[in-house]
Design an enzyme around this catalytic site. Structure first.
Site, mmCIF file in Angstrom:
data_model
loop_
_atom_site.group_PDB
_atom_site.id
_atom_site.type_symbol
_atom_site.label_atom_id
_atom_site.label_comp_id
_atom_site.label_asym_id
_atom_site.label_seq_id
_atom_site.Cartn_x
_atom_site.Cartn_y
_atom_site.Cartn_z
ATOM 1 N N HIS A 286 -3.428 53.093 26.293
ATOM 2 C CA HIS A 286 -2.921 53.809 27.472
ATOM 3 C C HIS A 286 -2.508 55.233 27.131
ATOM 4 O O HIS A 286 -2.639 56.141 27.959
ATOM 5 C CB HIS A 286 -1.746 53.026 28.054
ATOM 6 N N ASP B 88 -7.529 51.023 27.193
ATOM 7 C CA ASP B 88 -6.279 50.953 27.950
ATOM 8 C C ASP B 88 -6.189 49.585 28.616
ATOM 9 O O ASP B 88 -6.859 49.316 29.609
ATOM 10 C CB ASP B 88 -6.245 52.076 28.988
ATOM 11 N N SER C 287 -0.989 57.837 34.429
ATOM 12 C CA SER C 287 -0.143 56.653 34.497
ATOM 13 C C SER C 287 0.680 56.676 35.794
ATOM 14 O O SER C 287 0.123 56.800 36.873
ATOM 15 C CB SER C 287 0.749 56.588 33.249
#
Length: 371
Positions: free
Chosen positions: A345, A312, A146
């Protein structure tokens, strides 16, 4: 064995991308494994929005398990029998490094809203200062998921000769308008909370609990997938058989989100949350190259591994594929894996056999080249 956090203070003035300056600052970090004689087996782990330097093992402060404990340790994908692994709490965060809650030496009060805004470039520069302190000239690998992946990408641009391998997981080269919108809603929830007090709530012995809780609830939705939420919660009611016909909790998903928001509001600083969401917004390596990501990556030298997850929707596989294409256009060595997952995610934080095997194999190859 409990993990001890460490601190280092840098007394040299740094100029940030904004033009603001910090006269000095501290970074909190932890290490796992042993640095070899050649200092060639170091791995830097870059954390995402609400994580910290505590990457693995049990903390000696509170016995909490590190946020990536399933990934880092003896016999794990990033094996500390072979690698010296470093986790650092970024500048501006709230887990020990200098940030808005720290004391401003000019006023002897917490910085609060006076703490300067930061960028990923600023973080990477301070991480490089930590590497210098630890006498690490070149990392064997830098890894992050991320927002952590954005830092890895920036490392490859800012210091192309200081990392051999860049491992970017569930990340992106820039936020979309939709992602910036989510961050703005979160910030407005915090800033409009009556207890925010312009960011200077420390002296009033309070904090914008409701705003921060709502910000976390919103963000948490973006970390999950629709299929994952449906499988886990569906339309199931919370400890009841009929609707309450009120605005209290009826559904399990409501209870879950309120719990997550409440817990987070006790453990994270609101000013740090504002600051880090802005760091996310401002990241765009291609900005100075007329939006051309290929040109922005023309100086990178590292080998790359990129991993994305099918469910995601915050940083979907298409974002990783864009990065892969730009890297390949620069004739960079790139491996790419797209993992089937229902967990959105957050998949990069979870145990998945295929995902972990890919990371383990890649780091195994890195270690072979160290021998």
């Amino acid at each position: 064995m409990l993990v001890q956090e460490k601190k280092v203070k840098f007394n040299s003035k740094i100029t940030l991308k904004s033009g603001d300056k910090l006269e000095s600052f501290e970074l909190t970090y932890e290490t796992h494994g042993v640095l070899n004689k050649q200092h060639s087996n170091a791995v830097l782990v870059c954390h995402a929005l609400n994580a910290s330097h505590h990457i693995a093992g049990k903390s000696d402060k509170d016995n909490q398990i590190g946020w990536w404990d399933n990934m880092i340790g003896k016999g794990k994908p990033i094996d500390t029998e072979f690698f010296f692994v470093i986790g650092v709490n970024n500048l501006g965060s709230c887990f020990g490094s200098t940030g808005p809650a720290s004391i401003n030496p000019k006023t002897n009060k917490p910085y609060g809203s006076d703490f300067p805004l930061l960028t990923v470039e600023d973080w990477v520069n301070t991480q490089a200062m930590l590497a210098d302190f630890l006498e690490i000239e070149k990392f064997s690998a830098i890894i992050g998921g991320s927002l952590g992946g954005m830092q890895v990408l920036q490392w490859s641009i800012s210091f192309p000769n200081r990392l051999k391998n860049a491992v970017i997981i569930a990340s992106t080269a820039r936020l979309t308008a939709q992602n910036i919108a989510f961050n703005e809603i979160a910030r407005r929830a915090i800033i409009t909370d009556p207890l925010f007090h312009g960011g200077n709530y420390y002296s009033k012995d309070t904090y914008p609990k409701v705003g921060l809780s709502i910000a976390r609830m919103l963000a948490h939705i973006t970390y999950l997938s629709q299929d994952g939420m449906t499988r886990r919660f569906g339309r199931n009611l919370q400890s009841k058989e009929n609707y309450s016909f009120s605005y209290e909790i009826d559904f399990q998903i409501e209870s879950y989100l309120r719990y997550q928001g409440e817990k987070f509001s006790h453990n994270f600083d609101a000013n740090s949350y504002l600051l880090i969401t802005r760091v996310l917004d401002y990241f765009d390596p291609a900005e100075n190259f007329a939006g051309d990501l290929t040109k922005a990556l023309s100086s990178v030298e590292a080998n790359f591994l990129l991993v994305s997850f099918t469910s995601d929707w915050r940083f979907p596989p298409s974002h990783s594929r864009e990065l892969v294409s730009s890297l390949l256009a620069n004739e960079v060595s790139v491996s790419y894996a797209e993992i089937s997952s229902n967990y959105g995610h957050d998949s990069f934080l979870l145990v998945d056999r295929n995902y972990h095997e890919i990371i383990k194999t890649y780091f195994g190859e890195i270690y072979k080249k160290l021998l």
